[in-house]
Design an enzyme around this catalytic site. Sequence first.
Site, PDB file in Angstrom:
ATOM      1  N   LEU A   5      44.711  31.357  41.160  1.00  0.00           N
ATOM      2  CA  LEU A   5      43.665  31.618  42.163  1.00  0.00           C
ATOM      3  C   LEU A   5      42.384  32.191  41.531  1.00  0.00           C
ATOM      4  O   LEU A   5      41.535  32.745  42.219  1.00  0.00           O
ATOM      5  CB  LEU A   5      44.184  32.555  43.261  1.00  0.00           C
ATOM      6  N   GLY A   6      42.267  32.046  40.238  1.00  0.00           N
ATOM      7  CA  GLY A   6      41.008  32.408  39.566  1.00  0.00           C
ATOM      8  C   GLY A   6      40.805  33.903  39.373  1.00  0.00           C
ATOM      9  O   GLY A   6      39.671  34.339  39.154  1.00  0.00           O
ATOM     10  N   SER A   7      41.896  34.696  39.429  1.00  0.00           N
ATOM     11  CA  SER A   7      41.710  36.149  39.301  1.00  0.00           C
ATOM     12  C   SER A   7      41.063  36.500  37.955  1.00  0.00           C
ATOM     13  O   SER A   7      40.177  37.359  37.892  1.00  0.00           O
ATOM     14  CB  SER A   7      43.038  36.883  39.454  1.00  0.00           C
ATOM     15  N   SER A   8      41.458  35.809  36.914  1.00  0.00           N
ATOM     16  CA  SER A   8      40.950  36.146  35.591  1.00  0.00           C
ATOM     17  C   SER A   8      39.443  35.839  35.497  1.00  0.00           C
ATOM     18  O   SER A   8      38.657  36.668  35.029  1.00  0.00           O
ATOM     19  CB  SER A   8      41.775  35.372  34.566  1.00  0.00           C
ATOM     20  N   PRO A  28      45.819  37.686  44.124  1.00  0.00           N
ATOM     21  CA  PRO A  28      47.075  37.758  43.366  1.00  0.00           C
ATOM     22  C   PRO A  28      46.879  37.244  41.934  1.00  0.00           C
ATOM     23  O   PRO A  28      46.126  36.296  41.729  1.00  0.00           O
ATOM     24  CB  PRO A  28      48.025  36.836  44.147  1.00  0.00           C
ATOM     25  N   ALA A  75      37.304  35.550  38.026  1.00  0.00           N
ATOM     26  CA  ALA A  75      36.565  36.427  38.936  1.00  0.00           C
ATOM     27  C   ALA A  75      36.373  37.801  38.280  1.00  0.00           C
ATOM     28  O   ALA A  75      35.296  38.401  38.367  1.00  0.00           O
ATOM     29  CB  ALA A  75      37.307  36.561  40.264  1.00  0.00           C
ATOM     30  N   GLY A 132      47.645  35.654  38.191  1.00  0.00           N
ATOM     31  CA  GLY A 132      48.444  34.698  37.410  1.00  0.00           C
ATOM     32  C   GLY A 132      49.059  33.563  38.197  1.00  0.00           C
ATOM     33  O   GLY A 132      50.061  32.992  37.780  1.00  0.00           O
ATOM     34  N   ASP A 163      36.123  27.474  36.357  1.00  0.00           N
ATOM     35  CA  ASP A 163      36.506  28.564  37.265  1.00  0.00           C
ATOM     36  C   ASP A 163      35.400  29.620  37.354  1.00  0.00           C
ATOM     37  O   ASP A 163      35.012  30.042  38.434  1.00  0.00           O
ATOM     38  CB  ASP A 163      37.792  29.249  36.778  1.00  0.00           C
TER      39      ASP A 163
END
Length: 315
Positions: free
Chosen positions: A104-107, A99, A109, A101, A149
């Site tokens: 959870l480190g999406s950016s 998910p 990753a 923003g 991250d």
Amino acid sequence: MKSRASAPGKIILFGEHFVVYGVKAILCAINKRVIVTAEKITENKISIKSSIGNLVSSPKKPIEEIDNQFRPFYYLADKIIQKYNEKSGLEITINSEIPLGVGLGSSSACCVASAAAISGVFTKNSKEEILQMAIDAEKTIFPNTSGADSTVCTYGGLMQYDKKNGYSAIDSENNFDLIIANSKIRHSTKEVVSNVKLFQERNEEKFSKICNEESKLIEDVLICIKNNDLEGIGRNMIKNQEFLETIGVSNEKLRDMIKLSNKFSFGAKLTGAGNGGCIFSLTDETNLEKTIRQLKENEYECFSVKIDFRGLDTF
Ligand code: MEV
């Protein structure tokens, strides 16, 4: 030729905010991934396809002219096109299970998997080189990123970090279950961090006492991790959450999700900047289902994850 890479998301287990003031933090990669595919195209264009939108642009544009959400990927593609003096272009496709923003480190990753996939079209790089490219790319949107991250997304597993000593892996085979519940409240990390700064300036002595307590707590957690003492880790999560409440980064919704999770799990706390985003709770096979049910019955979105020990993967 197609080049593919995937990288995991992450959560901060302990030490968010206090890490800004020099305290150690503990992070881990989670088994929710971003997959990026990069491919040469005949046209001299950079094309980015993702669930949040698409971009088609010519190379060599100043980075400020590119929409924030595409900047890191455009930066990586443009850099490599210039380096290899390419007359062709690149098409980059991003698929994410993480998910966006919500801490959870999406950016990170996406940056790590993109750096690996894009550079992989031309050459093979070490994980260290890919990490450096990913951090440079992430700096186009977060100039002050510590790189923590991206580091955990690259190497996977559990990691400790502090400003003075940097990162080191925590040697652990622990594979507990973590339940992540999403408040769906988007937060601005920058804003929450500056509110904490205000709190610190107004309550210097109190804040420094909490930092000392947090440091002791983290040392205890490291022992608990070594001994696979889930109850001990959970107790420390509950205590860490109290410190986060004191510095004002929690809110009613997070407190409610934490209270529900605490009924069955070993412990729960917010993760990341707070004031929105996610909480997580620690469970094993004895209390996983009960904790999930408790949250779902109260209409909170949640899912379970395990620690990802793979890190960056190219294929
Ligand atoms: C945000 O994910 C973590 C914070 O500690 C900020 C930071 O370390 O830069 C709140």
